[in-house]
Design a protein around this motif. Structure first.
Motif, PDB file in Angstrom:
ATOM      1  N   ASN A 249      -6.426  12.044  10.242  1.00  0.00           N
ATOM      2  CA  ASN A 249      -5.236  12.290   9.422  1.00  0.00           C
ATOM      3  C   ASN A 249      -5.614  12.932   8.091  1.00  0.00           C
ATOM      4  N   LEU A 250      -6.749  12.518   7.521  1.00  0.00           N
ATOM      5  CA  LEU A 250      -7.216  13.116   6.267  1.00  0.00           C
ATOM      6  C   LEU A 250      -7.517  14.596   6.460  1.00  0.00           C
TER       7      LEU A 250
ATOM      8  N   SER B 158      -1.366  10.266   4.056  1.00  0.00           N
ATOM      9  CA  SER B 158      -1.964   8.933   4.149  1.00  0.00           C
ATOM     10  C   SER B 158      -0.883   7.855   4.118  1.00  0.00           C
TER      11      SER B 158
ATOM     12  N   THR C  34       0.966   4.101  -2.990  1.00  0.00           N
ATOM     13  CA  THR C  34       0.575   5.491  -2.727  1.00  0.00           C
ATOM     14  C   THR C  34       1.684   6.458  -3.113  1.00  0.00           C
TER      15      THR C  34
ATOM     16  N   THR D  56       0.819  -1.218   0.000  1.00  0.00           N
ATOM     17  CA  THR D  56       0.000   0.000   0.000  1.00  0.00           C
ATOM     18  C   THR D  56       0.851   1.266   0.000  1.00  0.00           C
TER      19      THR D  56
ATOM     20  N   SER E  38      -3.208   1.262   8.502  1.00  0.00           N
ATOM     21  CA  SER E  38      -4.638   1.571   8.532  1.00  0.00           C
ATOM     22  C   SER E  38      -4.818   3.012   8.079  1.00  0.00           C
ATOM     23  N   TRP E  39      -6.087   3.467   8.028  1.00  0.00           N
ATOM     24  CA  TRP E  39      -6.398   4.817   7.590  1.00  0.00           C
ATOM     25  C   TRP E  39      -7.041   5.598   8.722  1.00  0.00           C
ATOM     26  N   SER E  40      -7.105   6.911   8.574  1.00  0.00           N
ATOM     27  CA  SER E  40      -7.651   7.760   9.640  1.00  0.00           C
ATOM     28  C   SER E  40      -8.306   8.998   9.045  1.00  0.00           C
TER      29      SER E  40
ATOM     30  N   TYR F 238       0.994   7.943   7.475  1.00  0.00           N
ATOM     31  CA  TYR F 238       0.168   7.349   8.536  1.00  0.00           C
ATOM     32  C   TYR F 238       0.104   5.829   8.375  1.00  0.00           C
ATOM     33  N   TYR F 239      -0.108   5.392   7.149  1.00  0.00           N
ATOM     34  CA  TYR F 239      -0.233   3.952   6.893  1.00  0.00           C
ATOM     35  C   TYR F 239       1.077   3.228   7.180  1.00  0.00           C
TER      36      TYR F 239
END
Length: 302
Positions: A180-181, A166, A128, A124, A175-177, A169-170
């Motif tokens: 964070n977005l 992203s 990205t 991932t 994972s996603w947040s 953070y990942y």
């Protein structure tokens, strides 16, 4: 008998031109997204993978070096940098060298990002970051050259905001947040602001090269009038998110960087149509980006 001393304007020294070409302050553009994305991850998970952070940070700096160097190469092909003494291509006179050195930096950076994916057994982060690089290429790279259509700020916002944070953070959490977005929008705006400010002093060169930057489209006066609203969009959302409980209250530390925003707006408002005097405004924007990002990330950690 009398003699007259005629003072000629001094040309910048070679060392100063090289420093301007390398742009050391600009590398905060690579550092801040990784810092803020990691800070949000640490705040939410209470864990920190220092090896991943260090590897990501070095890779991000190398990617920005690739972006800056390759942009000098692509700009040399359109003639927009003909009056830019601190272009790496103009300094070295060797476009091929700069191009391949840039690609070497990119290759090393991708190896670093791939190492993170290998440690995580998850592609991932690599995917990205590759998307960020692809967007970065479309900014000046042929056949796209989207920056010449005035789309550079949008590309900058996406690549250095949501995508970069992203990925950071990942890399820590896999994972996603949504928090964070939200933070990524703040960093994306402050990064795009640097690019926006870089156009004020080069309107004539942009027009000659067919580059329709936002300042070419708006004019310097309207661009200067828009600047306080852009700066406000960095600070107002943080206050709102903190009030709603989306951000922790210490993120209001970002307001300590407000003097840089005020200085930027006043400087551009006064000198927007004087290229020699307004040319340093992008470095004020860099200071704003650095300190606002540093304080925002610190607020999450605290």
């Amino acid at each position: 008998m009398t003699t007259e001393l005629l003072e000629r304007p001094k040309s910048p020294s070679k060392s100063k031109l090289w420093m301007a070409a390398i742009k050391p302050p600009m590398y905060s553009v690579a550092i801040i997204p990784i810092w803020v994305g990691t800070a949000v991850a640490v705040a939410e998970t209470k864990t920190f993978h220092s090896g991943i952070f260090s590897t990501f940070l070095i890779s991000a700096i190398l990617i920005l070096a690739w972006l800056n160097m390759s942009n000098d190469v692509f700009d040399s092909e359109t003639g927009i940098d003909v009056n830019k003494a601190h272009s790496l291509v103009n300094l070295t006179g060797n476009k091929s060298l700069i191009f391949w050195l840039a690609n070497l930096f990119l290759a090393i950076a991708i190896l670093g990002i791939a190492a993170i994916s290998w440690w995580q057994q998850d592609l991932t982060v690599t995917g990205t970051v590759l998307l960020c690089c692809a967007l970065g290429y479309t900014y000046q790279g042929p056949p796209f050259r989207l920056g010449y259509q005035g789309l550079g700020e949008i590309i900058c916002f996406i690549a250095f905001g949501p995508l970069a944070l992203s990925a950071a953070y990942y890399s820590q959490t896999q994972s996603w947040s949504l928090t964070n977005l939200a933070a990524s929008a703040i960093v994306g705006i402050s990064t795009s602001l640097i690019l926006f400010c870089s156009h004020f002093h080069q309107v004539e060169d942009d027009i000659a090269a067919g580059k329709r930057s936002p300042i070419v489209r708006l004019g310097t006066a309207r661009g200067a009038q828009l600047l306080p609203w852009i700066c406000g969009s960095i600070f107002a959302p943080v206050a709102l998110f903190a009030a709603l409980g989306i951000f922790p209250m210490p993120t209001l530390l970002i307001f300590a960087s407000l003097p840089f925003a005020i200085k930027l707006c006043r400087h551009v408002g006064t000198y927007h149509d004087q290229p020699q005097k307004v040319s340093n405004c992008k470095f004020i924007a860099v200071n704003l980006h650095f300190w606002s990002g540093l304080l925002l990330g610190l607020g999450f950690i605290l």
